[in-house]
Design a protein around this motif. Sequence first.
Motif, PDB file in Angstrom:
ATOM      1  N   SER A 133      -4.647   6.299   6.610  1.00 26.68           N
ATOM      2  CA  SER A 133      -4.608   6.682   5.207  1.00 26.68           C
ATOM      3  C   SER A 133      -5.778   6.052   4.451  1.00 26.68           C
ATOM      4  O   SER A 133      -6.422   6.704   3.619  1.00 26.68           O
ATOM      5  CB  SER A 133      -3.281   6.238   4.582  1.00 26.68           C
ATOM      6  OG  SER A 133      -3.222   6.588   3.221  1.00 26.68           O
ATOM      7  N   ILE A 134      -6.079   4.785   4.750  1.00 20.62           N
ATOM      8  CA  ILE A 134      -7.206   4.104   4.101  1.00 20.62           C
ATOM      9  C   ILE A 134      -8.523   4.769   4.485  1.00 20.62           C
ATOM     10  O   ILE A 134      -9.413   4.970   3.647  1.00 20.62           O
ATOM     11  CB  ILE A 134      -7.217   2.611   4.478  1.00 20.62           C
ATOM     12  CG1 ILE A 134      -6.021   1.908   3.813  1.00 20.62           C
ATOM     13  CG2 ILE A 134      -8.523   1.953   4.057  1.00 20.62           C
ATOM     14  CD1 ILE A 134      -5.844   0.471   4.258  1.00 20.62           C
TER      15      ILE A 134
ATOM     16  N   THR B 120      -1.085   3.401   7.731  1.00 20.20           N
ATOM     17  CA  THR B 120      -1.877   2.828   6.644  1.00 20.20           C
ATOM     18  C   THR B 120      -3.362   2.834   6.964  1.00 20.20           C
ATOM     19  O   THR B 120      -4.199   3.158   6.099  1.00 20.20           O
ATOM     20  CB  THR B 120      -1.408   1.389   6.362  1.00 20.20           C
ATOM     21  OG1 THR B 120      -0.019   1.415   5.987  1.00 20.20           O
ATOM     22  CG2 THR B 120      -2.217   0.757   5.245  1.00 20.20           C
TER      23      THR B 120
ATOM     24  N   THR C  53     -10.715  12.667  -1.830  1.00 18.50           N
ATOM     25  CA  THR C  53     -10.014  11.966  -0.744  1.00 18.50           C
ATOM     26  C   THR C  53      -9.805  12.892   0.444  1.00 18.50           C
ATOM     27  O   THR C  53      -9.505  14.080   0.297  1.00 18.50           O
ATOM     28  CB  THR C  53      -8.640  11.463  -1.251  1.00 18.50           C
ATOM     29  OG1 THR C  53      -8.849  10.573  -2.339  1.00 18.50           O
ATOM     30  CG2 THR C  53      -7.888  10.757  -0.136  1.00 18.50           C
TER      31      THR C  53
ATOM     32  N   ASP D  62       1.380   4.108  -2.839  1.00 19.02           N
ATOM     33  CA  ASP D  62       1.097   5.497  -2.477  1.00 19.02           C
ATOM     34  C   ASP D  62       2.261   6.403  -2.878  1.00 19.02           C
ATOM     35  O   ASP D  62       2.067   7.528  -3.360  1.00 19.02           O
ATOM     36  CB  ASP D  62       0.832   5.587  -0.972  1.00 19.02           C
ATOM     37  CG  ASP D  62       0.198   6.909  -0.579  1.00 19.02           C
ATOM     38  OD1 ASP D  62      -0.840   7.267  -1.157  1.00 19.02           O
ATOM     39  OD2 ASP D  62       0.752   7.601   0.312  1.00 19.02           O
TER      40      ASP D  62
ATOM     41  N   LYS E  76      -4.041  10.994   6.469  1.00 17.89           N
ATOM     42  CA  LYS E  76      -2.593  10.795   6.487  1.00 17.89           C
ATOM     43  C   LYS E  76      -1.921  11.710   7.501  1.00 17.89           C
ATOM     44  O   LYS E  76      -0.969  11.307   8.189  1.00 17.89           O
ATOM     45  CB  LYS E  76      -2.005  11.051   5.102  1.00 17.89           C
ATOM     46  CG  LYS E  76      -2.404  10.008   4.057  1.00 17.89           C
ATOM     47  CD  LYS E  76      -1.753  10.322   2.732  1.00 17.89           C
ATOM     48  CE  LYS E  76      -2.142   9.273   1.688  1.00 17.89           C
ATOM     49  NZ  LYS E  76      -1.539   9.562   0.373  1.00 17.89           N
TER      50      LYS E  76
ATOM     51  N   GLY F  28      -9.131   7.695   2.525  1.00 23.46           N
ATOM     52  CA  GLY F  28      -9.474   7.452   1.131  1.00 23.46           C
ATOM     53  C   GLY F  28     -10.872   6.910   0.926  1.00 23.46           C
ATOM     54  O   GLY F  28     -11.323   6.770  -0.221  1.00 23.46           O
ATOM     55  N   LEU F  29     -11.600   6.589   2.002  1.00 21.65           N
ATOM     56  CA  LEU F  29     -12.941   6.020   1.874  1.00 21.65           C
ATOM     57  C   LEU F  29     -13.915   6.916   1.099  1.00 21.65           C
ATOM     58  O   LEU F  29     -14.784   6.391   0.384  1.00 21.65           O
ATOM     59  CB  LEU F  29     -13.516   5.711   3.265  1.00 21.65           C
ATOM     60  CG  LEU F  29     -12.895   4.503   3.983  1.00 21.65           C
ATOM     61  CD1 LEU F  29     -13.528   4.317   5.353  1.00 21.65           C
ATOM     62  CD2 LEU F  29     -13.043   3.238   3.147  1.00 21.65           C
TER      63      LEU F  29
ATOM     64  N   TYR G 273       0.838  -1.205   0.000  1.00 23.64           N
ATOM     65  CA  TYR G 273       0.000   0.000   0.000  1.00 23.64           C
ATOM     66  C   TYR G 273       0.874   1.257   0.000  1.00 23.64           C
ATOM     67  O   TYR G 273       0.641   2.194  -0.779  1.00 23.64           O
ATOM     68  CB  TYR G 273      -0.909  -0.017   1.230  1.00 23.64           C
ATOM     69  CG  TYR G 273      -1.768   1.221   1.342  1.00 23.64           C
ATOM     70  CD1 TYR G 273      -3.013   1.296   0.718  1.00 23.64           C
ATOM     71  CD2 TYR G 273      -1.315   2.335   2.051  1.00 23.64           C
ATOM     72  CE1 TYR G 273      -3.790   2.443   0.814  1.00 23.64           C
ATOM     73  CE2 TYR G 273      -2.082   3.493   2.153  1.00 23.64           C
ATOM     74  CZ  TYR G 273      -3.322   3.538   1.532  1.00 23.64           C
ATOM     75  OH  TYR G 273      -4.090   4.667   1.625  1.00 23.64           O
TER      76      TYR G 273
END
Length: 413
Positions: free
Chosen positions: A85-86, A82, A98, A20, A103, A89-90, A16
Amino acid sequence: MMALTLIILSVAVDSYIFADIRRNFPRRRAAAIAYGILSVLCWIFILICILMPRRDVGSGIEFQMWGIYAYLSVYVPKIIFTLFSILGGLPRLFGRRTWHTGKWIGLPLAVISFVAMWWGALVTRSQIEVVDVNISSPRIPKSFDGYRIVQISDLHVGTWGNDTRFISRLCDSVNALRPDAIFFTGDIVNRQTGELQPFLRALSGLKAKDGVYSILGNHDYGDYIDWPTPQEKNENLQLLKNWQRQIGWRLLNNERTDLIANGDTIQLIGVENWGEPPFHQYGHLLDAYPLSTDSVKNLKDNRYKILLTHNPEHWLREVTKISNIDLTLSGHTHAMQFELRLGNWKWSPSAFRYATWGGLYSRPATDGTPMKLYVNIGAGEVGMPFRIGATPEITVITLHSAPDGESSPAKEI
């Protein structure tokens, strides 16, 4: 299984982050390649650490402990970054922009976790804490009013290799408290008796008016080594017993003795390790102190009794059900070497495994006698060399011949 889990998780996290880097820094191809190479080297390193012999006689595990911990100190922060960060991004799943703030939250948390892990390994694991506990009971003889017991537990000296500085400082701290008696509640080594040799001189310096008493913990029997023969395993255990005797400790193996002050006595009981699976069952309370009322002394008599048993589960599953033992002292949990504190509130992930993981607990006996358990969170480490929040503990227990209500606050179980 451990190696497979770590590798799968590491590959997922690194993939991931690698993607990125390539997505957000298209002109930094060299950075992406460097990150990929370092990641592969880390995977190889953790495989070597995990697959190295660790159950062979004579094999040390210090390199593995520090290696796995160093690896986790890198990958735990990566996982935290991570996850955030995920989460950031949802919104893209719903056709929105985003959330880059994920992050910017994950990055400082990752840094904090890295610092906390190494602070726990380099600083907290050697910061000794003295905990004062008052135990009151009208059953305590008057001659024992103000009697001071120091409890230490779970030294796991093998984690320190040949470095005796911490254990020497711990012994000096215990002696400075001028105890009437010292109780050690098991796990003096990690895997085999040979680990103890560099520390014999320091431990022989422990002094108390009525002596040093000890019991065995689950790590003291050599059950974590693949011995060539049963005889060698037995010799390993016998050597541990002999060395404790040589340094002046009285090892109580399913037996009892008397603490005496001006003609008054307190019954001191010590059992071997009382283990629930996967730990072996060596402890036998009834061998140490009879249950039958036909005996002059029995588990429900009116004498003040102190029990040393390594595993606090023993108190919950047997001691409170068949006896009126006034005070039980245990260790074993280490608070999983991680503890959060806020004022008088404490929490450890050990609470998921043990209802009695650290501190003072209370439960009435069937005859109404208040029964107390104190769980010392230990002074050493096993598995990995860190203590985050859960500082090495020396417990000072002062006995008072007074109503139970004057005892230190205890959690009712």
